[in-house]
Design a protein around this motif. Structure first.
Motif, PDB file in Angstrom:
ATOM      1  N   THR A 197      21.476  20.562   5.247  1.00  0.00           N
ATOM      2  CA  THR A 197      20.864  19.701   4.240  1.00  0.00           C
ATOM      3  C   THR A 197      21.822  19.537   3.070  1.00  0.00           C
ATOM      4  O   THR A 197      22.261  20.529   2.475  1.00  0.00           O
ATOM      5  CB  THR A 197      19.534  20.285   3.745  1.00  0.00           C
ATOM      6  OG1 THR A 197      18.613  20.339   4.851  1.00  0.00           O
ATOM      7  CG2 THR A 197      18.935  19.405   2.644  1.00  0.00           C
ATOM      8  N   VAL A 198      22.131  18.296   2.774  1.00  0.00           N
ATOM      9  CA  VAL A 198      23.070  17.977   1.696  1.00  0.00           C
ATOM     10  C   VAL A 198      22.290  17.441   0.499  1.00  0.00           C
ATOM     11  O   VAL A 198      21.410  16.585   0.646  1.00  0.00           O
ATOM     12  CB  VAL A 198      24.104  16.928   2.158  1.00  0.00           C
ATOM     13  CG1 VAL A 198      24.970  16.462   0.984  1.00  0.00           C
ATOM     14  CG2 VAL A 198      24.985  17.510   3.256  1.00  0.00           C
ATOM     15  N   THR A 199      22.576  17.965  -0.672  1.00  0.00           N
ATOM     16  CA  THR A 199      22.044  17.424  -1.922  1.00  0.00           C
ATOM     17  C   THR A 199      23.241  17.091  -2.809  1.00  0.00           C
ATOM     18  O   THR A 199      24.382  17.081  -2.338  1.00  0.00           O
ATOM     19  CB  THR A 199      21.113  18.439  -2.619  1.00  0.00           C
ATOM     20  OG1 THR A 199      21.845  19.650  -2.862  1.00  0.00           O
ATOM     21  CG2 THR A 199      19.912  18.749  -1.747  1.00  0.00           C
ATOM     22  N   CYS A 200      23.007  16.832  -4.074  1.00  0.00           N
ATOM     23  CA  CYS A 200      24.139  16.574  -4.957  1.00  0.00           C
ATOM     24  C   CYS A 200      23.872  17.087  -6.361  1.00  0.00           C
ATOM     25  O   CYS A 200      22.722  17.201  -6.794  1.00  0.00           O
ATOM     26  CB  CYS A 200      24.503  15.089  -4.987  1.00  0.00           C
ATOM     27  SG  CYS A 200      23.365  14.056  -5.904  1.00  0.00           S
ATOM     28  N   SER A 201      24.963  17.418  -7.053  1.00  0.00           N
ATOM     29  CA  SER A 201      24.915  17.820  -8.454  1.00  0.00           C
ATOM     30  C   SER A 201      25.606  16.734  -9.259  1.00  0.00           C
ATOM     31  O   SER A 201      26.658  16.225  -8.853  1.00  0.00           O
ATOM     32  CB  SER A 201      25.632  19.157  -8.646  1.00  0.00           C
ATOM     33  OG  SER A 201      25.019  20.174  -7.884  1.00  0.00           O
ATOM     34  N   ALA A 223      31.979  19.904 -16.705  1.00  0.00           N
ATOM     35  CA  ALA A 223      31.291  21.089 -17.227  1.00  0.00           C
ATOM     36  C   ALA A 223      29.786  20.977 -17.000  1.00  0.00           C
ATOM     37  O   ALA A 223      29.123  21.958 -16.624  1.00  0.00           O
ATOM     38  CB  ALA A 223      31.594  21.257 -18.717  1.00  0.00           C
ATOM     39  N   SER A 224      29.230  19.780 -17.189  1.00  0.00           N
ATOM     40  CA  SER A 224      27.801  19.563 -16.944  1.00  0.00           C
ATOM     41  C   SER A 224      27.477  19.722 -15.460  1.00  0.00           C
ATOM     42  O   SER A 224      26.454  20.319 -15.087  1.00  0.00           O
ATOM     43  CB  SER A 224      27.397  18.160 -17.414  1.00  0.00           C
ATOM     44  OG  SER A 224      27.617  18.005 -18.794  1.00  0.00           O
ATOM     45  N   LEU A 225      28.360  19.199 -14.614  1.00  0.00           N
ATOM     46  CA  LEU A 225      28.139  19.279 -13.172  1.00  0.00           C
ATOM     47  C   LEU A 225      28.082  20.736 -12.713  1.00  0.00           C
ATOM     48  O   LEU A 225      27.193  21.127 -11.930  1.00  0.00           O
ATOM     49  CB  LEU A 225      29.261  18.519 -12.455  1.00  0.00           C
ATOM     50  CG  LEU A 225      29.176  18.370 -10.929  1.00  0.00           C
ATOM     51  CD1 LEU A 225      29.907  17.087 -10.511  1.00  0.00           C
ATOM     52  CD2 LEU A 225      29.819  19.551 -10.210  1.00  0.00           C
ATOM     53  N   TYR A 226      28.990  21.548 -13.200  1.00  0.00           N
ATOM     54  CA  TYR A 226      29.006  22.942 -12.751  1.00  0.00           C
ATOM     55  C   TYR A 226      27.886  23.768 -13.371  1.00  0.00           C
ATOM     56  O   TYR A 226      27.506  24.818 -12.841  1.00  0.00           O
ATOM     57  CB  TYR A 226      30.381  23.570 -12.981  1.00  0.00           C
ATOM     58  CG  TYR A 226      31.274  23.245 -11.806  1.00  0.00           C
ATOM     59  CD1 TYR A 226      31.212  24.010 -10.644  1.00  0.00           C
ATOM     60  CD2 TYR A 226      32.098  22.123 -11.823  1.00  0.00           C
ATOM     61  CE1 TYR A 226      31.974  23.681  -9.537  1.00  0.00           C
ATOM     62  CE2 TYR A 226      32.864  21.788 -10.727  1.00  0.00           C
ATOM     63  CZ  TYR A 226      32.804  22.575  -9.578  1.00  0.00           C
ATOM     64  OH  TYR A 226      33.544  22.240  -8.477  1.00  0.00           O
TER      65      TYR A 226
END
Length: 257
Positions: A197-201, A223-226
């Protein structure tokens, strides 16, 4: 442009010759006897042969110009396009965003979405690189579908994508787009008995009343993504940049919205 203008003039030249030829023939018909008429006809036929040769040469030249222009455009497009996903590659995306940031006034709002697929390495390791390629292509299609034709969608490399837009209505428009990205890119990929299952950040940065560079936007969004990655994935963090003041909102889990 100069070559194109010259070829158009070359195409008009045979028409002028044709008109002149018929004018000569008309004068010969009126003022000459049969012998002179025959001579006039021969002259006209000679001119028509020349006309054909000139016209053929001009058409060949015009065709070559068109083909060269089409080939140049194709090469330029290929140089800017990611070969796998058919969206902008990193170089083209960075160049475009940098140019926009440099030329817009400080009152224009811009939004920068940095998108990274969650669990993508597992797709490659468990399902194979062919399935991994399909996952990336599917993500690119969904991103293009979600945004306007005037918005930029690009692949920065690996499983990292970028979306850049300006002239949006308000912050709610941006947050809804972030939610839509997370929902659209979530999916389960299978190969045989195995599935991933793939999601995203997503790290989102809204900039207004100040000027920034591409590298600064990327750093803030990364920085927000991590922050999303570390707090559970499948969501986004929105950061505001205004007059050198950077403020990040809380992590939003899209599955809970």
């Amino acid at each position: 442009m100069r070559n194109r203008r010259r070829t158009r003039q070359d195409l008009l030249a045979p028409i002028y010759l044709l008109v002149a030829a018929f004018a000569v023939l008309f004068l010969v018909w009126i003022f000459s006897d049969k012998t002179q008429l025959i001579s006039g006809v021969i002259i006209v036929l000679t001119m028509l042969v020349s006309l054909f040769c000139v016209g053929y040469s001009a058409m060949r030249q015009y065709k070559n110009v068109i083909e060269d222009t089409a080939e140049s455009l194709l090469m330029a497009t290929r140089a800017q396009t990611d070969s796998l996903t058919q969206i902008l590659n990193r170089g083209a995306a960075q160049s475009y965003i940098s140019r926009v940031l440099k030329n817009i006034d400080s009152m224009t709002k811009t939004a920068f979405f940095l998108v990274d697929l969650d669990n993508f390495k597992q797709v490659n390791d468990m399902l194979g690189h062919a399935e991994g390629d399909e996952t990336l292509k599917s993500a690119a299609r969904e991103l293009r579908r979600l945004f306007r034709s005037t918005d930029l969608v690009g692949r920065l490399g690996g499983d990292e994508f970028v979306v850049f837009l300006k002239n949006f209505s308000d912050e709610q428009f941006v947050t809804k787009k972030a939610e839509a990205i997370c929902r659209a890119l979530k999916g389960t990929f299978k190969s045989g008995a195995q599935s991933v299952t793939v999601t995203c950040s997503v790290g989102v940065t809204i900039v207004y009343n100040t000027s920034v560079t591409f590298d600064e936007l990327y750093r803030i969004s990364d920085a927000s993504l991590y922050k999303v990655k570390n707090e559970g994935k499948s969501g986004y963090v929105l950061t505001h940049v205004q007059e050198d003041n950077i403020k990040s909102e809380d992590y939003v889990v899209v599955d809970d919205i």
